[in-house]
Each structure stands twice: as C-alpha cells, then as structure tokens.
Design a protein around this motif. Structure first.
Motif, short mmCIF file in Angstrom:
data_model
loop_
_atom_site.label_atom_id
_atom_site.label_comp_id
_atom_site.label_asym_id
_atom_site.label_seq_id
_atom_site.Cartn_x
_atom_site.Cartn_y
_atom_site.Cartn_z
N LEU A 107 26.38 35.64 -18.82
CA LEU A 107 27.23 36.75 -19.18
C LEU A 107 27.39 36.71 -20.70
N LYS A 108 27.28 37.86 -21.34
CA LYS A 108 27.46 37.89 -22.80
C LYS A 108 28.84 37.34 -23.16
N GLY A 109 28.86 36.48 -24.18
CA GLY A 109 30.12 35.91 -24.64
C GLY A 109 30.61 34.71 -23.85
N CYS A 110 29.86 34.28 -22.84
CA CYS A 110 30.25 33.13 -22.02
C CYS A 110 29.88 31.85 -22.78
N VAL A 111 30.89 31.12 -23.26
CA VAL A 111 30.61 29.92 -24.06
C VAL A 111 29.97 28.82 -23.23
N TYR A 112 30.33 28.73 -21.94
CA TYR A 112 29.72 27.71 -21.10
C TYR A 112 28.26 28.04 -20.80
N CYS A 113 27.96 29.34 -20.71
CA CYS A 113 26.55 29.75 -20.54
C CYS A 113 25.74 29.30 -21.75
N GLU A 114 26.31 29.53 -22.94
CA GLU A 114 25.62 29.11 -24.17
C GLU A 114 25.42 27.60 -24.19
N LEU A 115 26.44 26.86 -23.78
CA LEU A 115 26.36 25.40 -23.75
C LEU A 115 25.20 24.95 -22.86
N VAL A 116 25.14 25.48 -21.64
CA VAL A 116 24.10 25.09 -20.69
C VAL A 116 22.73 25.53 -21.20
N ARG A 117 22.63 26.76 -21.68
CA ARG A 117 21.36 27.28 -22.17
C ARG A 117 20.87 26.50 -23.39
N ASN A 118 21.73 26.36 -24.40
CA ASN A 118 21.31 25.77 -25.67
C ASN A 118 21.14 24.26 -25.63
N ASN A 119 21.94 23.58 -24.81
CA ASN A 119 21.92 22.12 -24.81
C ASN A 119 21.08 21.52 -23.70
N TYR A 120 20.78 22.31 -22.66
CA TYR A 120 20.06 21.75 -21.52
C TYR A 120 18.81 22.56 -21.17
N VAL A 157 10.98 24.95 -15.40
CA VAL A 157 10.69 26.39 -15.45
C VAL A 157 12.04 27.06 -15.23
N ALA A 158 12.61 27.60 -16.30
CA ALA A 158 13.97 28.14 -16.24
C ALA A 158 14.01 29.57 -16.76
N VAL A 159 14.81 30.38 -16.08
CA VAL A 159 15.02 31.77 -16.47
C VAL A 159 16.51 32.08 -16.36
N GLN A 160 16.90 33.25 -16.87
CA GLN A 160 18.30 33.64 -16.76
C GLN A 160 18.41 35.07 -16.25
N ILE A 161 19.54 35.33 -15.60
CA ILE A 161 19.85 36.64 -15.03
C ILE A 161 21.24 37.02 -15.54
N ASP A 162 21.36 38.16 -16.20
CA ASP A 162 22.65 38.65 -16.70
C ASP A 162 23.39 39.34 -15.56
N VAL A 163 24.56 38.83 -15.20
CA VAL A 163 25.29 39.35 -14.04
C VAL A 163 25.82 40.77 -14.25
N GLN A 164 25.78 41.26 -15.50
CA GLN A 164 26.24 42.62 -15.75
C GLN A 164 25.09 43.60 -16.01
N ASP A 165 23.84 43.14 -15.94
CA ASP A 165 22.69 43.99 -16.23
C ASP A 165 22.36 44.87 -15.03
N ARG A 166 22.72 46.14 -15.16
CA ARG A 166 22.41 47.11 -14.11
C ARG A 166 21.29 48.05 -14.55
N GLN A 167 20.70 47.78 -15.72
CA GLN A 167 19.66 48.65 -16.28
C GLN A 167 18.25 48.15 -15.95
N SER A 168 18.05 46.85 -16.08
CA SER A 168 16.71 46.28 -15.89
C SER A 168 16.34 46.26 -14.42
N THR A 169 15.04 46.33 -14.16
CA THR A 169 14.59 46.16 -12.78
C THR A 169 14.08 44.74 -12.61
N PHE A 216 30.42 33.17 -10.56
CA PHE A 216 30.82 32.50 -11.79
C PHE A 216 29.62 32.30 -12.69
N THR A 217 29.88 32.36 -14.00
CA THR A 217 28.83 32.06 -14.96
C THR A 217 29.26 30.84 -15.76
#
Length: 137
Positions: free
Chosen positions: A34-47, A58-70, A92-93
C-alpha cells in the motif's frame, strides 16, 4: 551517486510468474503493499528486493488499492490487484505469501511486521517450508 531504492515488480500474470519460479525450484513470493505503508517499505527494501536482486527469491508485489491494472490469476482469469488481494483475504499490508505453480499456498503467511528484529528469521523459515513442499509436488 545514491542508487534508487530497491523495488519489486508487479506481475502481469501470477500463473506465469509462479511457473517461472517453480522451474527454478522456488516458490513465488507475493507481498501485498500500500502506498505510504512504512512496514511495506521495510520488508521490500530490507528483505525481499535485496534477496530478489541477489537471485535468492522470486518476489513480486500487489498493490491492494490498484483497481486499474489487469492481473492474470493462477487459473488464467483476469482480475485487478485489488480484487486479487481481497480474494486472498489479505487485509493487512504487508502480507507476504508463498505460492506454488498452481496457486497453492506453500507456507503460512507473514502478516504485518510484529517484531522487525525477527522478520528475517520468520521469512527464512517460511521459505524453507515452501521450498520443501514445492519439492514434494
């Protein structure tokens, strides 16, 4: 010169991403974000992003508020990242999930960051479990 913060791609197809991961003997690691989620940044950037960069996961991410992308789901259906996260009941994110090639979850999810000091240990334990189950399939 500072390097850009590490990031994770958003997959166009969960099925393709999971099959490519399984071909390497790895689970597909999906983090809800989720944009602005500090814990998301922690997990993404540090792990996850450093481990991905080093070829460990092999890791990817899904934005829980993205209703535009398919997004193509594991069964070949078309959805959005937001609807997929809801279908997984990933409220939860960050939620970190470990999938096999058919979309089956291979290890218990990591929901949130309860104890940042131990997150790496929890993540590694789940990866060991997911890899072990992947080998049995």
């Amino acid at each position: 010169m500072a390097s850009a913060a590490p990031t994770l791609p958003t997959p166009a197809s969960l099925r393709s991403a999971a099959q490519a991961a399984a071909a390497r003997g790895e689970p597909l690691v999906v983090m809800t974000t989720l944009k602005g989620c500090v814990y998301c940044e922690l997990v993404r950037n540090n792990y996850l992003a450093p481990m991905r960069r080093d070829g460990e996961v092999v890791a990817v991410q899904i934005d829980v508020q993205d209703r535009q992308s398919t997004l193509q789901g594991f069964a070949g259906d078309t959805t959005t990242p937001a609807d997929q996260a809801r279908a997984w009941k990933a409220r939860f994110t960050p939620t970190v999930m470990f999938f096999g090639p058919d979309g089956q979850e291979l290890a218990e999810r990591l929901v949130g960051v309860a104890v940042p000091d131990f997150f790496g240990e929890y993540l590694n334990a789940r990866l060991v479990e997911a890899r072990s189950k992947l080998k049995k399939n």
